[in-house]
Design a protein around this motif. Structure first.
Motif, PDB file in Angstrom:
ATOM      1  N   TRP A  12       1.116  -0.039  -7.566  1.00 19.80           N
ATOM      2  CA  TRP A  12      -0.151  -0.789  -7.591  1.00 19.80           C
ATOM      3  C   TRP A  12      -0.501  -1.178  -9.027  1.00 19.80           C
ATOM      4  O   TRP A  12      -0.917  -2.299  -9.292  1.00 19.80           O
ATOM      5  CB  TRP A  12      -1.297   0.043  -7.008  1.00 19.80           C
ATOM      6  CG  TRP A  12      -1.029   0.629  -5.657  1.00 19.80           C
ATOM      7  CD1 TRP A  12      -0.139   0.194  -4.719  1.00 19.80           C
ATOM      8  CD2 TRP A  12      -1.656   1.796  -5.096  1.00 19.80           C
ATOM      9  NE1 TRP A  12      -0.176   1.009  -3.621  1.00 19.80           N
ATOM     10  CE2 TRP A  12      -1.095   1.995  -3.820  1.00 19.80           C
ATOM     11  CE3 TRP A  12      -2.644   2.681  -5.532  1.00 19.80           C
ATOM     12  CZ2 TRP A  12      -1.483   3.043  -2.979  1.00 19.80           C
ATOM     13  CZ3 TRP A  12      -3.036   3.725  -4.706  1.00 19.80           C
ATOM     14  CH2 TRP A  12      -2.458   3.910  -3.439  1.00 19.80           C
ATOM     15  N   GLN A  13      -0.290  -0.218  -9.931  1.00 24.24           N
ATOM     16  CA  GLN A  13      -0.653  -0.480 -11.326  1.00 24.24           C
ATOM     17  C   GLN A  13       0.317  -1.460 -11.970  1.00 24.24           C
ATOM     18  O   GLN A  13      -0.095  -2.324 -12.745  1.00 24.24           O
ATOM     19  CB  GLN A  13      -0.689   0.842 -12.093  1.00 24.24           C
ATOM     20  CG  GLN A  13      -1.839   1.738 -11.599  1.00 24.24           C
ATOM     21  CD  GLN A  13      -1.914   3.076 -12.319  1.00 24.24           C
ATOM     22  OE1 GLN A  13      -0.888   3.661 -12.638  1.00 24.24           O
ATOM     23  NE2 GLN A  13      -3.136   3.570 -12.537  1.00 24.24           N
ATOM     24  N   ALA A  14       1.590  -1.356 -11.616  1.00 25.95           N
ATOM     25  CA  ALA A  14       2.589  -2.274 -12.186  1.00 25.95           C
ATOM     26  C   ALA A  14       2.305  -3.709 -11.746  1.00 25.95           C
ATOM     27  O   ALA A  14       2.357  -4.646 -12.556  1.00 25.95           O
ATOM     28  CB  ALA A  14       3.997  -1.851 -11.765  1.00 25.95           C
ATOM     29  N   VAL A  15       1.990  -3.885 -10.462  1.00 26.36           N
ATOM     30  CA  VAL A  15       1.719  -5.235  -9.969  1.00 26.36           C
ATOM     31  C   VAL A  15       0.429  -5.777 -10.593  1.00 26.36           C
ATOM     32  O   VAL A  15       0.340  -6.952 -10.949  1.00 26.36           O
ATOM     33  CB  VAL A  15       1.672  -5.270  -8.426  1.00 26.36           C
ATOM     34  CG1 VAL A  15       1.236  -6.641  -7.918  1.00 26.36           C
ATOM     35  CG2 VAL A  15       3.051  -4.904  -7.847  1.00 26.36           C
ATOM     36  N   LEU A  25       0.836  -1.209   0.000  1.00 22.65           N
ATOM     37  CA  LEU A  25       0.000   0.000   0.000  1.00 22.65           C
ATOM     38  C   LEU A  25       0.867   1.254   0.000  1.00 22.65           C
ATOM     39  O   LEU A  25       0.565   2.242  -0.673  1.00 22.65           O
ATOM     40  CB  LEU A  25      -0.916   0.027   1.227  1.00 22.65           C
ATOM     41  CG  LEU A  25      -1.953  -1.086   1.357  1.00 22.65           C
ATOM     42  CD1 LEU A  25      -2.716  -0.938   2.683  1.00 22.65           C
ATOM     43  CD2 LEU A  25      -2.927  -1.065   0.191  1.00 22.65           C
ATOM     44  N   ALA A  26       1.948   1.217   0.776  1.00 26.68           N
ATOM     45  CA  ALA A  26       2.807   2.387   0.911  1.00 26.68           C
ATOM     46  C   ALA A  26       3.587   2.688  -0.360  1.00 26.68           C
ATOM     47  O   ALA A  26       4.080   3.807  -0.542  1.00 26.68           O
ATOM     48  CB  ALA A  26       3.784   2.184   2.075  1.00 26.68           C
ATOM     49  N   ALA A  27       3.686   1.703  -1.239  1.00 27.42           N
ATOM     50  CA  ALA A  27       4.535   1.871  -2.428  1.00 27.42           C
ATOM     51  C   ALA A  27       3.938   2.845  -3.441  1.00 27.42           C
ATOM     52  O   ALA A  27       4.653   3.377  -4.296  1.00 27.42           O
ATOM     53  CB  ALA A  27       4.784   0.518  -3.082  1.00 27.42           C
ATOM     54  N   GLY A  28       2.636   3.082  -3.374  1.00 26.14           N
ATOM     55  CA  GLY A  28       2.037   4.107  -4.225  1.00 26.14           C
ATOM     56  C   GLY A  28       1.443   3.581  -5.520  1.00 26.14           C
ATOM     57  O   GLY A  28       1.675   2.440  -5.932  1.00 26.14           O
ATOM     58  N   ARG A  29       0.695   4.448  -6.178  1.00 25.93           N
ATOM     59  CA  ARG A  29      -0.125   4.037  -7.312  1.00 25.93           C
ATOM     60  C   ARG A  29       0.656   3.441  -8.484  1.00 25.93           C
ATOM     61  O   ARG A  29       0.205   2.444  -9.067  1.00 25.93           O
ATOM     62  CB  ARG A  29      -0.973   5.219  -7.780  1.00 25.93           C
ATOM     63  CG  ARG A  29      -2.066   4.768  -8.711  1.00 25.93           C
ATOM     64  CD  ARG A  29      -2.993   5.903  -9.117  1.00 25.93           C
ATOM     65  NE  ARG A  29      -4.110   5.386  -9.869  1.00 25.93           N
ATOM     66  CZ  ARG A  29      -4.836   6.113 -10.697  1.00 25.93           C
ATOM     67  NH1 ARG A  29      -4.592   7.399 -10.833  1.00 25.93           N
ATOM     68  NH2 ARG A  29      -5.834   5.560 -11.364  1.00 25.93           N
TER      69      ARG A  29
END
Lengths: 408, 408
Positions: free
Chosen positions: A77-80, A70-74
């Motif tokens: 999130w989109q890459a994963v 969650l802390a890694a940022g959008r």
């Protein structure tokens, strides 16, 4: 959208357009909680799969909570999300990915993230009006501020529990009718509140504000939430500082966090607002963040209500803009909830207080029983779905809980 | 009490009877936050000293927060307190201990513990009565529940900051007089609330209650707290769910946590309660948990108020019993605060709302200035002490903060 090599159940609400995140253990390794992505009736061990395929985000997924992810940022999130989609659709990767799929029925789900602060809003006009009529019969149902801001308050983060956790009936003070003084005992008016929760990933600094268009930069995803409420305790305690023990004993969340990016097809216009909102809340020129999420409230296996989230007066974008407009910072793991989702019709009300009009109109169940408030042993299940692409559904799963007797 | 081999300033409020805990860094190693015990004008690097002397509790002290030590429970708190006392009094240990003393002026203090949930009570009858008169002039000053329970609410844990952290003036909605609609802007009524905070060490399970006599098994220690409040934002937003953005932008705590075990000589009887309290709150047959803590509120170097904590209507034992009576669990790091400490006299009121009677009676400062609410650049300092053994004082140090302009 490409096709999964994995066979998915027909019309599954957990197709490739959804891919929600949770944390689970298996009986083979009950001590090791893993981040998983749900697809059909399986869970993908996300970190193990990322590691096997050399994905650069394997490390942030290799934790017993979603918080580092969650802390890694959008962008992450989109890459994963893109990676997981590739893993499940590229048949060449099947031999590497398939060993990391776990049947969902073998898994035990856990609280998917460490809750930082928990804020609960009150953003259904129907709910706020109904409660106002019952709690303050001598005053206007809506307080004068209600149509100018999303009213909210802080709840107890430490008692947020995952779906399936039993809920012990709380005890506390209540004031019965015209009694001269309060009595103490187990709550007689134990209730639910069917809500939608939003999970913050990207934090902010003190003094920073989150404007309406930045919702998706900060909120990772969406879950279902049951804000268990003891109405008798709440009614006696809440003046002047708001709900406290009537709510703090338990709040249940669903185990799957649906990424906000999975809800593009569920976005709808919120209802018109009158009077006009102040500029920091005025979304009339923004892409709308109303969400067509359709909830079902079940009691002991019977549907008692179908609250529509699309009619909420305030959106999550407005709630987040309001929550930060005073400069209060956000932390990864902050959870904010919509408030009880209630529609205009009786069978769309999201709590028993409203469904039974403060206990005066019991709900009849198909098995011949009836309910005003919850009895010991009752099991509540709130589920939901939203429209996905191509007529499909985006499922939220469910948040369940059984009432245990008070431990007085 | 044996004598310290370390030379302590005469009448120091940080003598061997106090020994409060904090977390600090030094310029030599600004990245390594250490647990320290304050003695006189020095800080003892507690983990390093414990390690040097082979103390079995060295590991739980070797962290950048107090939380592992807090979680260890009362027997450990008492064992470490005995150890620290021995280290500072046994002259044979002086060569091993002295290298671990840091002058307090060389240290930067940090938030001493990770805050889990933050609950703020409202337990001064004088404060609640004054605020009731101002906020609800047409109703009884005290709500009907007030004398039956310690009224409280959850605050924002993520914006609890250590003393010295600047506080940015919040912006928000306010409703001016008879205006038809609210306006948005920096708060014009920024205020403080002088409070005493209690830090939970030992957690509880869901459904467990903390009876009055168990306070000291769960609460490790006591700090000072400034619950910054924007009165204009608060007055407009707080109905019906309580304070939210009017409080959530910042709450400051003092850097030193005074162990509850250091306050034995400060215990006093709370004021008589009428009507009688329900059994779970009835402390008439318990050792009293009133505390004779004497606060001083300073503004820009001038004393503006001296609130007496001894007159609080509810004690910390009652607050904790109430907070858990519904079965809500406690976590290590939970912080609960007393509510504004106000005595019966004007110069004993713990906030400017009361001191100036909602701004109508400005406070005159010795430099010729006057204040209703806080102006940008103002510096607030709340300090306190309690009676120790043999006529000495137990010091709490201070919690300070300077107001920065709004960042609109």
């Amino acid at each position: 959208m490409p096709t999964a090599w994995l066979e998915l159940p027909e019309d599954t609400p957990f197709g490739l357009n959804n891919l929600p995140y949770g944390v689970y253990t298996t009986p083979q390794d009950p001590e090791t909680a893993c981040v998983g992505v749900r697809v059909g009736d399986h869970i993908l061990d996300t970190a193990a799969c990322a590691q096997a395929l050399g994905d650069p985000n394997a490390d942030i997924l290799d934790h017993p909570t979603l918080n580092p992810f969650l802390a890694a940022g959008r962008p992450t999130w989109q890459a994963v999300r893109r990676s997981v989609t590739t893993w499940l659709t590229d048949t060449a990767l099947r031999p590497a990915v398939e060993p990391h799929l776990v049947p969902v029925e073998d898994a035990t789900m856990h609280l998917p993230f460490e809750v930082a602060d928990y804020v609960d809003f009150y953003s259904s006009e129907h709910h706020a009006t109904n409660v106002g009529k019952m709690f303050r019969p001598d005053a206007e149902a809506l307080t004068p501020n209600w149509k100018h801001m999303p009213i909210g308050y802080h709840g107890r983060a430490g008692t947020v529990v995952v779906s399936g956790t039993p809920v012990i009936r709380p005890a506390g003070q209540r004031m019965d009718g015209d009694d001269p003084s309060p009595v103490f005992g187990p709550s007689r008016r134990l209730d639910i509140e069917a809500e939608v929760g939003f999970v913050v990933g990207t934090p902010t600094r003190t003094g920073e504000r989150v404007p309406l268009p930045a919702l998706a930069d900060h909120v990772f995803g969406v879950c279902l939430l049951n804000d268990w409420s003891a109405r008798d305790i709440q009614a006696w305690e809440y003046r002047p500082l708001g709900p406290f023990l009537g709510k703090s004993f338990a709040t249940s969340v669903s185990p799957w966090i649906v990424p906000l990016d999975a809800l593009a097809t569920a976005r709808v216009s919120p209802p018109p607002r009158d009077p006009a909102l102040l500029p920091y809340l005025d979304d009339s020129k923004e892409e709308p963040w109303g969400l067509d999420i359709r909830l079902t409230v079940g009691l002991n296996g019977y549907t008692v209500s179908e609250p529509p989230f699309s009619g909420m007066y305030y959106t999550a974008a407005q709630q987040l803009a309001h929550m930060t407009v005073n400069g209060a910072s956000l932390r990864t793991g902050d959870l904010f909830a919509s408030g009880t989702v209630s529609g205009p019709e009786r069978e769309q009300r999201g709590c028993f207080l409203e469904l039974t009009w403060a206990g005066r109109e019991p709900v009849a169940l198909p098995d011949g029983n009836q309910r005003t408030f919850l009895e010991d042993g009752d099991e509540v299940a709130i589920s939901a779905w939203a429209p996905g692409p191509d007529g499909g559904r985006i499922g939220f799963g469910e948040v369940t809980g059984r009432v245990l007797p008070a431990t007085l």
